[in-house]
Design an enzyme around this catalytic site. Structure first.
Site, short mmCIF file in Angstrom:
data_model
loop_
_atom_site.label_atom_id
_atom_site.label_comp_id
_atom_site.label_asym_id
_atom_site.label_seq_id
_atom_site.Cartn_x
_atom_site.Cartn_y
_atom_site.Cartn_z
N LYS A 69 0.85 -1.19 0.00
CA LYS A 69 0.00 0.00 0.00
C LYS A 69 0.89 1.24 0.00
O LYS A 69 1.73 1.41 0.88
CB LYS A 69 -0.90 -0.01 1.23
CG LYS A 69 -1.76 1.24 1.34
CD LYS A 69 -2.83 1.10 2.40
CE LYS A 69 -3.58 2.39 2.59
NZ LYS A 69 -4.63 2.28 3.61
N TYR B 21 -15.13 0.86 -6.31
CA TYR B 21 -16.42 1.52 -6.07
C TYR B 21 -17.33 1.37 -7.29
O TYR B 21 -18.50 1.69 -7.23
CB TYR B 21 -16.18 3.00 -5.74
CG TYR B 21 -15.29 3.15 -4.53
CD1 TYR B 21 -15.82 2.97 -3.24
CD2 TYR B 21 -13.92 3.37 -4.65
CE1 TYR B 21 -15.00 3.05 -2.13
CE2 TYR B 21 -13.10 3.45 -3.54
CZ TYR B 21 -13.64 3.29 -2.29
OH TYR B 21 -12.83 3.34 -1.19
N LYS C 52 -2.21 -1.38 -3.82
CA LYS C 52 -3.12 -0.25 -3.70
C LYS C 52 -2.32 1.05 -3.77
O LYS C 52 -1.29 1.14 -3.09
CB LYS C 52 -3.84 -0.36 -2.36
CG LYS C 52 -4.77 0.78 -2.05
CD LYS C 52 -5.33 0.59 -0.67
CE LYS C 52 -6.26 1.75 -0.36
NZ LYS C 52 -6.73 1.74 0.99
#
Ligand code: PBG
Length: 325
Positions: A196, A314, A249
């Site tokens: 990340k 999303y 990510k």
């Protein structure tokens, strides 16, 4: 002109193109993040994430039933903690009747088959908006890891299928695995945010949860975007410590990392198309500068092509609706 090989032949019709397609998106690929708030009948649009909402738990449950009927297999839960429950140690994160724990129970109760993943990190619960405990303006690793392990056990006890630590502390996967084993949660998975990056693309998410860091940035725990060997080190360590799924990510700017990891590791690699990536596509589409549906499918297909077998996005619901058309 004589040509021994004409590459355009296999592109001549939709039928041929579909037969030779190397990457095919399916509803099974997606994880849909959900933002849950206290209250009833609440559905509030997040200003920096057009068409994306914070839902109260009753609305979340309705939404999850619908998502399951569309063919989605997994949700990733984030909760917005009330200001008065925040402290430095994330105490509320361990509350067996906290919003996260109630949400896990309600969703598993309503749709037992859906895979419920939960965010494990202190930032939504922290007065400082950091993913760890703060002492003398520093994020302390080991004390944070203890809380993360307890938090994971608490999510498992509430019925979570997979816990997803997004904090980037050292040693947390091993401690979480040990805590799950010690408490007999032998069927709970760990999806580790193993690579990340400290990214500007998390901005809209921090609006959604009101979790922006109160001081400094997250660069002492999230990775420098200049690096890729570091992603390999982090990810191999997490697998060694017991991660079932690893993650890169953000998504699109980091496809090189996904591809690199895919050639090295032998566990599923996931990717997170983060809030800022969502906002970019939405904003361009709203201005008429991009065709939204096409941008969604192209970016998600690229992520799968790079080697991601799971995609947190999303756009998951929209993508499934497009694929089902
Ligand atoms: C924090 C967390 C963040 C996201 C997921 N978990 C933000 C951060 O690290 O500051 C970002 C997700 C997104 O931007 O969509 N533990």
């Amino acid at each position: 002109m004589y040509l021994q090989k004409r590459h355009r032949i296999l592109r001549q019709s939709p039928a041929l193109r579909s037969m030779v397609a190397e990457t095919i998106l399916s509803p099974n690929d997606f994880i849909l993040p959900l933002f849950i708030v206290e209250g009833n009948s609440i559905k509030v649009e997040i200003s920096s994430m057009p068409d994306y909402y914070r839902f109260s738990l009753d609305e979340t449950v309705k939404e999850v039933k619908h998502l399951w009927s569309l063919g989605l297999k997994s949700v990733l839960l984030f909760i917005k903690c009330k200001e008065e429950f925040k402290d430095n140690k994330g105490t509320e994160a361990l509350n067996p009747n906290g919003l996260m724990q109630r949400s896990i129970r309600a969703i598993k109760n309503a749709v037992p088959e859906i895979c419920v993943m939960t965010d494990v990190a202190l930032d939504p619960f922290s007065t400082f908006g950091h993913d760890g405990i703060v002492e003398n303006n520093k994020i302390v690793n080991d004390a944070t890891v203890e809380v993360l392990a307890a938090m994971s056990v608490s999510h498992a006890a509430a019925g979570a299928d997979v816990v997803a630590p997004s904090d980037m502390m050292d040693g947390r996967i091993g401690s979480i695995r040990k805590a799950l084993e010690d408490n007999n949660f032998t069927e709970t998975g760990i999806m580790s945010y193993s690579a990340k990056y400290a990214s500007c693309f998390y901005g809209p998410f921090r609006d959604a949860l009101d979790s922006a860091p109160g001081f400094g940035d997250k660069k002492t725990y999230q990775m420098d975007f200049a690096n890729s060997d570091e992603a390999v080190r982090e990810t191999l360590a997490d697998i060694e410590e017991g991660a079932d799924i690893v993650m890169v990510k953000p998504g699109l700017p980091y496809l090189d990392i996904v591809q690199k990891l895919k050639t090295i590791v032998h566990v599923p690699v996931s990717i997170y198309q983060v809030s800022g990536e969502y906002a970019m596509i939405k904003a361009a589409a709203q201005n008429g500068w991009l065709q939204e549906d096409k941008a969604i499918i192209e970016t998600l297909t690229s992520m799968k092509r790079a080697g991601a077998s799971l995609i947190a996005t999303y756009f998951a619901k929209q993508a499934v609706e497009i694929l089902n058309k």
